[in-house]
Scaffold this motif. Structure first.
Motif, short mmCIF file in Angstrom:
data_model
loop_
_atom_site.label_atom_id
_atom_site.label_comp_id
_atom_site.label_asym_id
_atom_site.label_seq_id
_atom_site.Cartn_x
_atom_site.Cartn_y
_atom_site.Cartn_z
N GLY A 74 0.79 -1.22 0.00
CA GLY A 74 0.00 0.00 0.00
C GLY A 74 0.83 1.28 0.00
O GLY A 74 0.41 2.28 0.54
N GLY A 75 2.02 1.23 -0.57
CA GLY A 75 2.87 2.42 -0.63
C GLY A 75 3.58 2.74 0.68
O GLY A 75 4.11 3.83 0.85
N ASN A 76 3.58 1.79 1.61
CA ASN A 76 4.21 1.99 2.92
C ASN A 76 5.19 0.88 3.23
O ASN A 76 5.01 -0.26 2.80
N LEU A 77 6.20 1.23 4.03
CA LEU A 77 7.09 0.24 4.62
C LEU A 77 6.70 0.12 6.08
O LEU A 77 6.65 1.12 6.80
N THR A 78 6.39 -1.09 6.49
CA THR A 78 6.05 -1.35 7.88
C THR A 78 7.14 -2.25 8.46
O THR A 78 7.47 -3.29 7.89
N ALA A 79 7.69 -1.81 9.60
CA ALA A 79 8.72 -2.59 10.28
C ALA A 79 8.33 -2.64 11.75
O ALA A 79 8.43 -1.66 12.47
N GLY A 80 7.83 -3.81 12.17
CA GLY A 80 7.31 -3.92 13.52
C GLY A 80 6.05 -3.10 13.63
O GLY A 80 5.12 -3.27 12.85
N ARG A 81 6.03 -2.17 14.57
CA ARG A 81 4.84 -1.32 14.76
C ARG A 81 4.94 0.01 14.03
O ARG A 81 4.00 0.79 14.05
N ALA A 82 6.07 0.29 13.42
CA ALA A 82 6.29 1.57 12.75
C ALA A 82 5.98 1.46 11.27
O ALA A 82 6.25 0.44 10.64
N THR A 83 5.42 2.53 10.71
CA THR A 83 5.09 2.58 9.29
C THR A 83 5.56 3.91 8.74
O THR A 83 5.43 4.95 9.39
N ILE A 84 6.11 3.88 7.52
CA ILE A 84 6.55 5.10 6.85
C ILE A 84 6.20 4.98 5.37
O ILE A 84 6.33 3.90 4.78
N PRO A 85 5.72 6.08 4.76
CA PRO A 85 5.45 6.03 3.32
C PRO A 85 6.75 5.84 2.53
O PRO A 85 7.79 6.39 2.90
N ILE A 152 11.67 -2.29 -2.17
CA ILE A 152 11.46 -0.86 -1.91
C ILE A 152 11.57 -0.09 -3.21
O ILE A 152 10.73 0.77 -3.53
N GLU A 153 12.61 -0.38 -4.00
CA GLU A 153 12.80 0.33 -5.27
C GLU A 153 11.66 0.04 -6.24
O GLU A 153 11.19 0.94 -6.92
N ALA A 154 11.20 -1.20 -6.28
CA ALA A 154 10.12 -1.56 -7.22
C ALA A 154 8.79 -0.94 -6.82
O ALA A 154 7.97 -0.62 -7.68
N ALA A 155 8.58 -0.75 -5.52
CA ALA A 155 7.29 -0.24 -5.06
C ALA A 155 7.20 1.29 -5.12
O ALA A 155 6.12 1.84 -4.97
N ARG A 156 8.31 1.96 -5.32
CA ARG A 156 8.27 3.44 -5.36
C ARG A 156 7.61 3.95 -6.60
O ARG A 156 7.57 3.57 -7.63
#
Length: 156
Positions: A74-85, A152-156
């Motif tokens: 969905g255009g986000n990176l989620t790592a544990g409980r943190a999410t960043i666009p 990450i690169e492919a999803a940008r």
């Protein structure tokens, strides 16, 4: 050439990795069965072994459910409980064992976001370009740093 064209036309698959402990820990946890059995044997020998097996399975389930997940969707990176666009992420640097040790040791910026598991000895450092976010970068341990960077690169 057909395979390259079809690979380029295919949409990027979302990335998902659960940071489970290695098989050595799961093997060591097998010692819970005889341990619990021996403790319960004087109390009730009929339930000692089934309770030992149940405790082992509950600990396995807890380890599985408590292991963090790294995911791209969905255009986000989620790592544990943190999410960043993904639009707020900059350069992705692959870290081997020595690079990871330096990045989370003497080279660590205390403001950075860490998702580090001691049983995984490689990872990535991802630059955070969001001016409003105090974390200058994220350091994530992963068993597949190149696949994460490519996703990450492919999803940008």
């Amino acid at each position: 050439m057909t395979s390259n064209a079809s690979a380029a036309a295919a949409p990027a698959r979302p990335y998902r990795e659960r940071l489970l402990p290695g098989p050595g820990l799961f093997l060591a946890l097998l010692l819970l069965i005889p341990g619990v059995t021996l403790v319960l044997m004087p109390i009730n020998s009929g339930i000692a072994l089934p309770v030992g097996i149940a405790v082992f399975l509950l600990v396995l389930l807890a380890l599985f459910l408590m292991s963090p997940v790294i995911a791209i969707s969905g255009g986000n990176l989620t790592a544990g409980r943190a999410t960043i666009p993904l639009t707020e992420l900059g350069r992705v640097e692959l870290l081997g064992a020595e690079g990871l040790r330096a990045a989370i040791g003497p080279g660590l910026d205390a403001r950075s976001y860490l998702l580090v598991r001691g049983w995984i000895h490689r990872g990535v450092r991802i630059e955070n370009i969001d001016a409003a976010d105090p974390a200058p970068y994220w350091i994530l341990t992963t068993r597949h740093p190149q696949r994460l960077a490519d996703a990450i690169e492919a999803a940008r």
